[in-house]
Motif scaffolding. Structure first.
Motif, PDB file in Angstrom:
ATOM      1  N   LYS A 177       0.843  -1.204   0.000  1.00  0.00           N
ATOM      2  CA  LYS A 177       0.000   0.000   0.000  1.00  0.00           C
ATOM      3  C   LYS A 177       0.860   1.227   0.000  1.00  0.00           C
ATOM      4  O   LYS A 177       0.545   2.209  -0.695  1.00  0.00           O
ATOM      5  CB  LYS A 177      -0.894   0.001   1.228  1.00  0.00           C
ATOM      6  CG  LYS A 177      -2.008  -0.993   1.150  1.00  0.00           C
ATOM      7  CD  LYS A 177      -2.847  -0.875   2.390  1.00  0.00           C
ATOM      8  CE  LYS A 177      -3.909  -1.931   2.462  1.00  0.00           C
ATOM      9  NZ  LYS A 177      -4.712  -1.895   3.600  1.00  0.00           N
ATOM     10  N   ASP A 178       1.948   1.243   0.744  1.00  0.00           N
ATOM     11  CA  ASP A 178       2.828   2.407   0.791  1.00  0.00           C
ATOM     12  C   ASP A 178       3.446   2.651  -0.581  1.00  0.00           C
ATOM     13  O   ASP A 178       3.532   3.800  -1.032  1.00  0.00           O
ATOM     14  CB  ASP A 178       3.937   2.180   1.815  1.00  0.00           C
ATOM     15  CG  ASP A 178       3.429   2.145   3.270  1.00  0.00           C
ATOM     16  OD1 ASP A 178       2.357   2.733   3.484  1.00  0.00           O
ATOM     17  OD2 ASP A 178       4.105   1.522   4.092  1.00  0.00           O
ATOM     18  N   ILE A 179       3.847   1.612  -1.248  1.00  0.00           N
ATOM     19  CA  ILE A 179       4.467   1.760  -2.573  1.00  0.00           C
ATOM     20  C   ILE A 179       3.417   2.234  -3.564  1.00  0.00           C
ATOM     21  O   ILE A 179       3.703   3.101  -4.401  1.00  0.00           O
ATOM     22  CB  ILE A 179       5.063   0.400  -3.033  1.00  0.00           C
ATOM     23  CG1 ILE A 179       6.116  -0.018  -2.023  1.00  0.00           C
ATOM     24  CG2 ILE A 179       5.513   0.437  -4.452  1.00  0.00           C
ATOM     25  CD1 ILE A 179       7.485  -0.152  -2.388  1.00  0.00           C
ATOM     26  N   ALA A 180       2.175   1.723  -3.506  1.00  0.00           N
ATOM     27  CA  ALA A 180       1.108   2.130  -4.404  1.00  0.00           C
ATOM     28  C   ALA A 180       0.803   3.600  -4.180  1.00  0.00           C
ATOM     29  O   ALA A 180       0.568   4.346  -5.131  1.00  0.00           O
ATOM     30  CB  ALA A 180      -0.126   1.260  -4.212  1.00  0.00           C
ATOM     31  N   ALA A 181       0.787   4.050  -2.923  1.00  0.00           N
ATOM     32  CA  ALA A 181       0.519   5.473  -2.604  1.00  0.00           C
ATOM     33  C   ALA A 181       1.641   6.324  -3.144  1.00  0.00           C
ATOM     34  O   ALA A 181       1.390   7.417  -3.687  1.00  0.00           O
ATOM     35  CB  ALA A 181       0.359   5.620  -1.123  1.00  0.00           C
ATOM     36  N   ALA A 182       2.886   5.878  -3.027  1.00  0.00           N
ATOM     37  CA  ALA A 182       4.017   6.665  -3.478  1.00  0.00           C
ATOM     38  C   ALA A 182       3.982   6.762  -5.020  1.00  0.00           C
ATOM     39  O   ALA A 182       4.305   7.821  -5.590  1.00  0.00           O
ATOM     40  CB  ALA A 182       5.316   6.024  -3.038  1.00  0.00           C
ATOM     41  N   LEU A 183       3.578   5.719  -5.671  1.00  0.00           N
ATOM     42  CA  LEU A 183       3.497   5.724  -7.131  1.00  0.00           C
ATOM     43  C   LEU A 183       2.380   6.651  -7.609  1.00  0.00           C
ATOM     44  O   LEU A 183       2.532   7.349  -8.596  1.00  0.00           O
ATOM     45  CB  LEU A 183       3.237   4.314  -7.707  1.00  0.00           C
ATOM     46  CG  LEU A 183       4.467   3.389  -7.778  1.00  0.00           C
ATOM     47  CD1 LEU A 183       4.046   2.011  -8.215  1.00  0.00           C
ATOM     48  CD2 LEU A 183       5.532   3.924  -8.694  1.00  0.00           C
ATOM     49  N   SER A 184       1.275   6.654  -6.918  1.00  0.00           N
ATOM     50  CA  SER A 184       0.172   7.519  -7.321  1.00  0.00           C
ATOM     51  C   SER A 184       0.529   8.973  -7.082  1.00  0.00           C
ATOM     52  O   SER A 184       0.107   9.846  -7.844  1.00  0.00           O
ATOM     53  CB  SER A 184      -1.136   7.144  -6.625  1.00  0.00           C
ATOM     54  OG  SER A 184      -0.971   7.103  -5.240  1.00  0.00           O
ATOM     55  N   GLN A 185       1.322   9.279  -6.062  1.00  0.00           N
ATOM     56  CA  GLN A 185       1.763  10.658  -5.815  1.00  0.00           C
ATOM     57  C   GLN A 185       2.724  11.099  -6.906  1.00  0.00           C
ATOM     58  O   GLN A 185       2.682  12.251  -7.337  1.00  0.00           O
ATOM     59  CB  GLN A 185       2.494  10.769  -4.475  1.00  0.00           C
ATOM     60  CG  GLN A 185       1.615  11.028  -3.341  1.00  0.00           C
ATOM     61  CD  GLN A 185       2.452  11.177  -2.063  1.00  0.00           C
ATOM     62  OE1 GLN A 185       3.659  10.964  -2.026  1.00  0.00           O
ATOM     63  NE2 GLN A 185       1.800  11.550  -1.000  1.00  0.00           N
ATOM     64  N   GLY A 186       3.618  10.220  -7.337  1.00  0.00           N
ATOM     65  CA  GLY A 186       4.604  10.560  -8.373  1.00  0.00           C
ATOM     66  C   GLY A 186       3.942  10.713  -9.730  1.00  0.00           C
ATOM     67  O   GLY A 186       4.410  11.497 -10.562  1.00  0.00           O
ATOM     68  N   ALA A 187       2.845  10.082  -9.966  1.00  0.00           N
ATOM     69  CA  ALA A 187       2.186  10.139 -11.267  1.00  0.00           C
ATOM     70  C   ALA A 187       1.380  11.443 -11.339  1.00  0.00           C
ATOM     71  O   ALA A 187       1.175  11.966 -12.419  1.00  0.00           O
ATOM     72  CB  ALA A 187       1.246   8.956 -11.455  1.00  0.00           C
ATOM     73  N   ALA A 188       0.979  11.965 -10.193  1.00  0.00           N
ATOM     74  CA  ALA A 188       0.145  13.164 -10.189  1.00  0.00           C
ATOM     75  C   ALA A 188       0.990  14.338 -10.272  1.00  0.00           C
ATOM     76  O   ALA A 188       1.351  15.165 -10.855  1.00  0.00           O
ATOM     77  CB  ALA A 188      -0.630  13.249  -8.899  1.00  0.00           C
TER      78      ALA A 188
END
Length: 188
Positions: A177-188
């Protein structure tokens, strides 16, 4: 005495012949003596007449019939040969016409067979194209499903790889979940 008479008669006979020979001019052939020519001419004419009658009445007509028969036989043979030759030429022309007709039919049959084979080939090629298209569609569907599966796995693999990198670099364990959140922040 009789023997003497005989000898004397023989001697006289011999002497008589010699005298006659001496009296007539000394021998020679009688054909060349003028006194025999009259009889020789008569016999010559008689023999000529007999030979002429035999030739004209017997031998020449027979020879003429034989020659006419041969000439007629030759003429008949030549006429027969011409008829046979004309018949052979007519048969040769008929045979040539039949050969030409057979060639024309063979060419037509060959063209028909070629067209039929081309149609069958086109039909079988179309059927094969359809079969190959169905196989290609099926293969593309499998590839898409494998790609979708792989893409789904890529996210999981990326998440796992990111967790392993973060843990190696920082020494802390992170969650997916932490990695998914970090990826979604970087994509935005």
């Amino acid at each position: 005495m009789a023997a003497e008479t005989l000898t004397s008669n023989a001697a006289d006979a011999h002497a008589g012949t010699t005298e006659v020979a001496h009296e007539s001019g000394g021998g020679g052939l009688p054909q060349f003596r003028f006194e025999y020519w009259g009889g020789q001419i008569v016999w010559l004419l008689f023999i000529f007449l007999v030979l002429y009658i035999l030739l004209s009445r017997v031998f020449v007509p027979r020879l003429r019939r034989i020659l006419d028969s041969r000439a007629q036989t030759i003429a008949d043979a030549v006429e027969q040969a011409r008829k046979v030759q004309a018949e052979a030429e007519a048969q040769a022309k008929a045979a040539q016409a039949e050969i030409d007709e057979a060639r024309t039919r063979a060419r037509g049959l060959a063209a028909e067979a070629k067209a039929k084979a081309a149609a069958e080939l086109a039909k079988s090629q179309a059927a094969e194209d359809e079969r190959l298209k169905a196989q290609m569609d099926e293969a593309e569907a499998r590839i898409r499903s494998l790609r979708d599966t792989a893409m789904a796995n890529v996210e999981t693999i990326a998440t796992e790889t990111a967790q392993a990198i973060v843990e190696k670099l920082t020494g802390e364990k992170t969650t997916a979940k932490d990695i998914a959140a970090a990826l979604s922040q970087g994509a935005a």
